[in-house]
Design an enzyme around this catalytic site. Sequence first.
Site, mmCIF file in Angstrom:
data_model
loop_
_atom_site.group_PDB
_atom_site.id
_atom_site.type_symbol
_atom_site.label_atom_id
_atom_site.label_comp_id
_atom_site.label_asym_id
_atom_site.label_seq_id
_atom_site.Cartn_x
_atom_site.Cartn_y
_atom_site.Cartn_z
ATOM 1 N N GLY A 31 -85.185 18.698 50.421
ATOM 2 C CA GLY A 31 -86.578 18.408 50.092
ATOM 3 C C GLY A 31 -87.323 17.701 51.210
ATOM 4 N N ARG A 78 -89.155 31.971 49.496
ATOM 5 C CA ARG A 78 -90.149 32.850 48.893
ATOM 6 C C ARG A 78 -90.563 34.012 49.810
ATOM 7 N NH1 ARG A 78 -93.599 27.581 47.216
ATOM 8 N NH2 ARG A 78 -92.223 26.746 48.821
#
Length: 469
Positions: free
Chosen positions: A82, A18
Amino acid sequence: MESSGFAVAIMAAGKGTRLKSKRPKVLHEVGGRALLLHVIAAAETVAPAREIFCIIGHEADSVRAAVERTGVQFVLQAEQRGTGHAMQVLKAALELSGAPLPKHLLVLSGDVPLIRPETLAVLTQFHIAQNAAMTILTAVPPDPTGYGRIIRSGPDSPEVEAIVEQKSLRPDQLRTPEINSGIYCFETAALFSKLDQLSTDNAHGEYYLTDVAGLLVAAGQRVVAIKADGVEQVLGANTIAEMMHLDAAMRAESARRLMAAGVTIFRPETCVIDAEVEVGPDTVIEPFTQLLGATRIGSDCRIRSYSVIQNSTIADGVTIRNGCILDGAEVSSGAIIGPYSHLRPESRIGEGAHVGNFCETKKVTIGRGSKANHLTYLGDAVIGDGTNVGAGVITCNYDGVHKHVTRIGDGSFIGSDCTLVAPISVGSGAYVAAGSCITQNVPDDALALGRAHQVTKEGWAAKKRKRLD
Ligand code: UD1
Ligand code: CA
């Protein structure tokens, strides 16, 4: 440090998609320091460096190189599948090492940099006191969007039923105000017993560490949450905007800390002050000043607007006038610098000395009370006490291959616009005439002239004009 029964894991393997940046997220800086270094500093208050495990993956080599000096351990998560996967990789590494497992594990996120040691102390104590398998640090920020949410068993219950990630929130859970900070304590054995049960059946197709909460609860184990004091310290930095928000919070904290110690800062919101900077009382800092890195400033100084001071040491009673750039410089008491001086690394300015308008210095020692006030370059030079360096003087320190030293004694006078071709020395009490190019050493108390003799032709101009008429 004494072992507290806690080892620490820092999850720092993610890419930081991001951010849209080439640099790995945990090496982006807030408050002038990489995110990960802030987190490691907090971790060091809980466990010694050898019991801090940094889980690295994306750009692992550069992340390792940036923090290696702290002495922490590294675990490689080659593929980042993750936060739950990060723990699976840690588990495998710890089991392979054969060392006894730590009883408890404090898990920190590499992108939650403002976390305070006091908060970690409260969290770890609460975890022990609650006899919990998992303890989650939480907060209630003004806007919880994007964070995992805490579903408590009841409004006043310390017990948690589950953590639900933003994208998995049911419509009736969307307004859940309490967020997961990404900071947890686990009983190590309880955590490790549930990692195999994680799945990637979710919006991101990743193994979520947060799912361990629900798995533990389902197995009848105790999962609790505790709210952090204040929100800022648990905010994550997923985007540049979030990072700059944390940066501003950290700078504001630095300014508050200095003002509380007697420093006057006009318009502190315009100043950029790094966390490690120290300033003595009664120093005044004007607007739009930057104090960076390991800068130390004494008392009774005045730092005028638009100066940028980095990794420099400034003694008491110094004036830095407007627009100066100092990097790795040392300035002694009572000196006056600027306006618009550039002091580069290893510039050592003596007591009461002046370095003025548009002067550049590098690797130079300037003695007590000496002056170089205008348009000068002094590099690789040693200048004594009480010497005057005139306007426009240049030390020619570089022959295209090597650097050479210029020495000037005490109480000398170097006239304006001289070039001193190094290696060269000018003795004490000597004069160098203005406009000289000095290529030979000048002894003590001598006068050196190194310029063409002036020729004056009386009436020459008048004659020329007459001819042209
Ligand atoms: C995570 C939490 C979320 C919480 C938020 C707080 C999960 C699934 N969600 O979300 O509940 O509110 O943090 O900031 O954990 N990392 C690895 N390896 C990986 C993936 C991530 O080491 O495979 C590291 C990242 O570098 C980062 C940290 O783990 O430092 C958190 O990962 P990130 O992707 O930022 O999680 P969030 O989406 O913020
Ligand atoms: Ca995050």
